[in-house]
Design a protein around this motif. Sequence first.
Motif, PDB file in Angstrom:
ATOM      1  N   ARG A 338      32.877  30.438  38.205  1.00  0.00           N
ATOM      2  CA  ARG A 338      32.752  30.202  36.759  1.00  0.00           C
ATOM      3  C   ARG A 338      32.928  31.507  35.987  1.00  0.00           C
ATOM      4  O   ARG A 338      33.477  31.526  34.888  1.00  0.00           O
ATOM      5  CB  ARG A 338      31.359  29.624  36.506  1.00  0.00           C
ATOM      6  CG  ARG A 338      31.137  29.190  35.098  1.00  0.00           C
ATOM      7  CD  ARG A 338      29.772  28.585  34.950  1.00  0.00           C
ATOM      8  NE  ARG A 338      29.435  28.539  33.536  1.00  0.00           N
ATOM      9  CZ  ARG A 338      29.873  27.601  32.704  1.00  0.00           C
ATOM     10  NH1 ARG A 338      30.646  26.655  33.142  1.00  0.00           N
ATOM     11  NH2 ARG A 338      29.528  27.640  31.435  1.00  0.00           N
ATOM     12  N   LYS A 339      32.505  32.596  36.606  1.00  0.00           N
ATOM     13  CA  LYS A 339      32.583  33.914  35.963  1.00  0.00           C
ATOM     14  C   LYS A 339      34.038  34.343  35.761  1.00  0.00           C
ATOM     15  O   LYS A 339      34.389  34.918  34.744  1.00  0.00           O
ATOM     16  CB  LYS A 339      31.840  34.916  36.862  1.00  0.00           C
ATOM     17  CG  LYS A 339      31.556  36.250  36.239  1.00  0.00           C
ATOM     18  CD  LYS A 339      30.754  37.067  37.228  1.00  0.00           C
ATOM     19  CE  LYS A 339      30.513  38.470  36.752  1.00  0.00           C
ATOM     20  NZ  LYS A 339      29.778  39.252  37.739  1.00  0.00           N
ATOM     21  N   PHE A 340      34.875  34.056  36.796  1.00  0.00           N
ATOM     22  CA  PHE A 340      36.263  34.523  36.631  1.00  0.00           C
ATOM     23  C   PHE A 340      37.248  33.429  36.224  1.00  0.00           C
ATOM     24  O   PHE A 340      38.424  33.681  36.031  1.00  0.00           O
ATOM     25  CB  PHE A 340      36.759  35.280  37.880  1.00  0.00           C
ATOM     26  CG  PHE A 340      36.708  34.515  39.178  1.00  0.00           C
ATOM     27  CD1 PHE A 340      37.536  33.440  39.427  1.00  0.00           C
ATOM     28  CD2 PHE A 340      35.836  34.913  40.187  1.00  0.00           C
ATOM     29  CE1 PHE A 340      37.509  32.772  40.624  1.00  0.00           C
ATOM     30  CE2 PHE A 340      35.794  34.237  41.404  1.00  0.00           C
ATOM     31  CZ  PHE A 340      36.640  33.156  41.623  1.00  0.00           C
ATOM     32  N   ASN A 391      41.299  33.978  45.311  1.00  0.00           N
ATOM     33  CA  ASN A 391      40.748  34.335  46.626  1.00  0.00           C
ATOM     34  C   ASN A 391      40.316  35.799  46.664  1.00  0.00           C
ATOM     35  O   ASN A 391      39.295  36.148  47.243  1.00  0.00           O
ATOM     36  CB  ASN A 391      41.775  34.076  47.729  1.00  0.00           C
ATOM     37  CG  ASN A 391      41.927  32.577  47.985  1.00  0.00           C
ATOM     38  OD1 ASN A 391      41.063  31.790  47.602  1.00  0.00           O
ATOM     39  ND2 ASN A 391      43.035  32.175  48.583  1.00  0.00           N
ATOM     40  N   HIS A 392      41.116  36.648  46.010  1.00  0.00           N
ATOM     41  CA  HIS A 392      40.788  38.076  45.940  1.00  0.00           C
ATOM     42  C   HIS A 392      39.437  38.262  45.218  1.00  0.00           C
ATOM     43  O   HIS A 392      38.569  39.002  45.669  1.00  0.00           O
ATOM     44  CB  HIS A 392      41.899  38.823  45.200  1.00  0.00           C
ATOM     45  CG  HIS A 392      41.517  40.215  44.778  1.00  0.00           C
ATOM     46  ND1 HIS A 392      41.510  41.272  45.658  1.00  0.00           N
ATOM     47  CD2 HIS A 392      41.108  40.705  43.580  1.00  0.00           C
ATOM     48  CE1 HIS A 392      41.104  42.360  45.005  1.00  0.00           C
ATOM     49  NE2 HIS A 392      40.856  42.039  43.750  1.00  0.00           N
ATOM     50  N   LEU A 393      39.274  37.538  44.107  1.00  0.00           N
ATOM     51  CA  LEU A 393      38.049  37.683  43.315  1.00  0.00           C
ATOM     52  C   LEU A 393      36.826  37.119  44.037  1.00  0.00           C
ATOM     53  O   LEU A 393      35.707  37.553  43.799  1.00  0.00           O
ATOM     54  CB  LEU A 393      38.214  36.985  41.955  1.00  0.00           C
ATOM     55  CG  LEU A 393      39.189  37.674  40.981  1.00  0.00           C
ATOM     56  CD1 LEU A 393      39.566  36.725  39.854  1.00  0.00           C
ATOM     57  CD2 LEU A 393      38.598  38.947  40.402  1.00  0.00           C
ATOM     58  N   ASP A 402      35.570  44.973  38.048  1.00  0.00           N
ATOM     59  CA  ASP A 402      36.727  45.893  38.004  1.00  0.00           C
ATOM     60  C   ASP A 402      38.033  45.140  38.156  1.00  0.00           C
ATOM     61  O   ASP A 402      39.008  45.394  37.444  1.00  0.00           O
ATOM     62  CB  ASP A 402      36.614  46.951  39.122  1.00  0.00           C
ATOM     63  CG  ASP A 402      35.561  48.004  38.784  1.00  0.00           C
ATOM     64  OD1 ASP A 402      35.022  47.954  37.660  1.00  0.00           O
ATOM     65  OD2 ASP A 402      35.273  48.861  39.647  1.00  0.00           O
ATOM     66  N   SER A 403      38.060  44.197  39.105  1.00  0.00           N
ATOM     67  CA  SER A 403      39.281  43.424  39.349  1.00  0.00           C
ATOM     68  C   SER A 403      39.656  42.586  38.133  1.00  0.00           C
ATOM     69  O   SER A 403      40.827  42.510  37.752  1.00  0.00           O
ATOM     70  CB  SER A 403      39.100  42.508  40.561  1.00  0.00           C
ATOM     71  OG  SER A 403      38.987  43.270  41.721  1.00  0.00           O
ATOM     72  N   ILE A 407      43.203  42.859  36.100  1.00  0.00           N
ATOM     73  CA  ILE A 407      44.113  41.712  35.910  1.00  0.00           C
ATOM     74  C   ILE A 407      44.400  41.517  34.423  1.00  0.00           C
ATOM     75  O   ILE A 407      45.546  41.302  34.010  1.00  0.00           O
ATOM     76  CB  ILE A 407      43.509  40.416  36.527  1.00  0.00           C
ATOM     77  CG1 ILE A 407      43.378  40.564  38.043  1.00  0.00           C
ATOM     78  CG2 ILE A 407      44.343  39.190  36.183  1.00  0.00           C
ATOM     79  CD1 ILE A 407      42.485  39.525  38.713  1.00  0.00           C
ATOM     80  N   GLN A 408      43.335  41.619  33.602  1.00  0.00           N
ATOM     81  CA  GLN A 408      43.524  41.449  32.148  1.00  0.00           C
ATOM     82  C   GLN A 408      44.451  42.521  31.576  1.00  0.00           C
ATOM     83  O   GLN A 408      45.267  42.253  30.708  1.00  0.00           O
ATOM     84  CB  GLN A 408      42.154  41.510  31.440  1.00  0.00           C
ATOM     85  CG  GLN A 408      41.329  40.249  31.666  1.00  0.00           C
ATOM     86  CD  GLN A 408      39.958  40.342  31.015  1.00  0.00           C
ATOM     87  OE1 GLN A 408      39.848  40.283  29.796  1.00  0.00           O
ATOM     88  NE2 GLN A 408      38.924  40.484  31.817  1.00  0.00           N
ATOM     89  N   LYS A 409      44.281  43.740  32.104  1.00  0.00           N
ATOM     90  CA  LYS A 409      45.082  44.867  31.610  1.00  0.00           C
ATOM     91  C   LYS A 409      46.551  44.700  31.999  1.00  0.00           C
ATOM     92  O   LYS A 409      47.458  44.815  31.183  1.00  0.00           O
ATOM     93  CB  LYS A 409      44.521  46.172  32.194  1.00  0.00           C
ATOM     94  CG  LYS A 409      44.494  47.328  31.194  1.00  0.00           C
ATOM     95  CD  LYS A 409      43.867  48.560  31.843  1.00  0.00           C
ATOM     96  CE  LYS A 409      42.499  48.845  31.240  1.00  0.00           C
ATOM     97  NZ  LYS A 409      41.855  50.006  31.879  1.00  0.00           N
TER      98      LYS A 409
END
Length: 418
Positions: A338-340, A391-393, A402-403, A407-409
């Motif tokens: 839910r966070k990501f 899967n990475h997250l 940080d990830s 990704i957003q950047k």
Amino acid sequence: MRDYHISKHNSFYAVGLSYKKADAEVRGKFSLDVPAIDHILGKAKEIGIDGLLAISTCNRTELYGFAQHPYQLIKLLCDETHGTVEEFQEVAYVYKNHDAISHMFKVGTGLDSQILGDFEIISQIKQGFYRAKKYDMANPFMERLCNAVIQASKRIKNETEISSGATSVAFASVKYILDNVDDISDKNILLFGTGKIGRNTCENLVKHSNNSHITLINRTREKAEDIAGKFQLTVKDYGDLQTEIRKADILVVATGAQLPTVSKALIYPKKPLLVLDLSVPKNVSDDVKELDNVTLVHLDQLSQITDETLAKRKEYVPKAEAIIEKVKKDFLKWLETRKFAPVINALKDKLNTMKTEEIDFQTKKIEGFDQIQAEIISDRIIQKITKQFANHLKSNEVDTDDSLELIQKVFQLELHSK
């Protein structure tokens, strides 16, 4: 252990007090009835608290909710009860984020109960959630957490024997009577109050004492008649209370009042009278102890009764804890997802925009370009890319924050908060 947030500014807290540090008198000061819980929920909404659950039983009063600081929840509780913040802080506990989640699992599955494996509490959590929902204070986190705790509780009931054998406040009171009163089947027993504990006590008395001299009195006569009908017992009017106490050898008080319902003035003991008070706050006034023939025993003393049943139950604690860990792990996984989720959704939107632009460009450029085929292939590639990121997250080795930022950047994502 990472902190678990729903919003950047608020943490999830559990604040409360229980039988472990607070005696019946102190617990009585902080007990909440339904109107008080509703009032707290209304006030919490006004001050911008997102998500709140309140539970109050004879053993504990607790608030679970999102706040910038736990004092916001403590103040809500103290403003609505007879206790002060200072009194609360002397006996209270405050858990935050992951510890608050773990505490709710422990409470809801009977592992933190005064009598191990007493599952009465789960109905209080269900009731608390129902009230929170009514006041629009049950966010998705609360709903998912309550359901997870209910699921863990069900599994522990079904897969272990932690609640086997008759052990509860009601049974403890009957056990006390059986251990301390001779010729129990000849004694006159008066039960005053027919709430849940009263009903259970009545059932246990009938089952274990082989006594037909049991009289029920309740403020509402119909409720007493409902129960009496099941067990062929006598019902008397509330107005007869004093007369019936005079006849009784044993008086069990299980009323749910905020003030004492039985005091010295009601009792004229010509013979020994054993009084059991199964209420929080106390419903039998301490002044009855001044009477020579009267023995007064409160719920807290009864709950200390340990027998083989409890020793047997303790054997199942590790199995119960393993079930809790499994259900809790699934809940925390959902929470992380839910966070990501907003970032993954924004990434999907971005890739879909790229896809649409590219397909438009190729359609104009190439004659006979198969748009449908291109859509199918692009969608599959987008699905695989976003799954790879998800899967990475989810990986434990990764710093999620940080990830997410990277990704957003990289993709210049704009998150749309709902």
